[in-house]
Design an enzyme around this catalytic site. Sequence first.
Site, short mmCIF file in Angstrom:
data_model
loop_
_atom_site.label_atom_id
_atom_site.label_comp_id
_atom_site.label_asym_id
_atom_site.label_seq_id
_atom_site.Cartn_x
_atom_site.Cartn_y
_atom_site.Cartn_z
N THR A 52 0.71 -0.99 0.10
CA THR A 52 -0.02 -0.29 0.17
C THR A 52 1.03 1.49 0.11
OG1 THR A 52 -1.62 -1.19 1.37
CG2 THR A 52 -1.89 1.24 0.86
N PRO A 53 1.59 1.22 -1.48
CA PRO A 53 2.67 2.31 -1.78
C PRO A 53 1.56 4.22 -1.07
CG PRO A 53 2.23 1.75 -3.42
CD PRO A 53 0.35 1.57 -2.43
N CYS A 54 1.47 4.71 0.38
CA CYS A 54 1.68 5.42 0.65
C CYS A 54 2.40 6.90 0.36
CB CYS A 54 0.33 5.85 2.08
SG CYS A 54 2.32 5.28 3.35
N HIS A 55 3.56 6.33 0.02
CA HIS A 55 4.51 7.23 -0.42
C HIS A 55 3.58 8.33 -1.20
CE1 HIS A 55 5.84 4.43 -2.61
NE2 HIS A 55 6.31 4.82 -3.02
N ARG A 56 3.21 7.73 -2.50
CA ARG A 56 1.92 8.51 -3.55
C ARG A 56 1.09 9.06 -3.35
NH1 ARG A 56 2.55 2.20 -6.37
NH2 ARG A 56 5.41 2.15 -7.06
#
Length: 106
Positions: A52-56
């Site tokens: 879950t790439p929340c950095h995006r």
Amino acid sequence: MNDFSERVFQVVREIPRGKVTNYGFVAFVAGKPRASRGVGFVLHRNTDPVNTPCHRVVFKDGSLCKGYVFGGPDVQREKLEAEGVQFLPDGRVDMKACGWFGENEE
């Protein structure tokens, strides 16, 4: 986990590598268009940043979150740059070049 949180995580998992979107768009797609702050709270509790790439997820003007939970804005920027995300001279993400706002975009 509540339904909103799960929908937020689902949307974030769809953001392609090398692209970003903003909190408001995630909230809109998750069914609560006025809950962009709620998206931030959900992502702050992300227990699976690999999948879950929340950095995006960034602010609508391309600014990075000062409270990025996995190391702050410098770490967030490093992750995005490693994926090929372009930045403007003032440090914001180039949303025109790297913004993602739905499944029909490449």
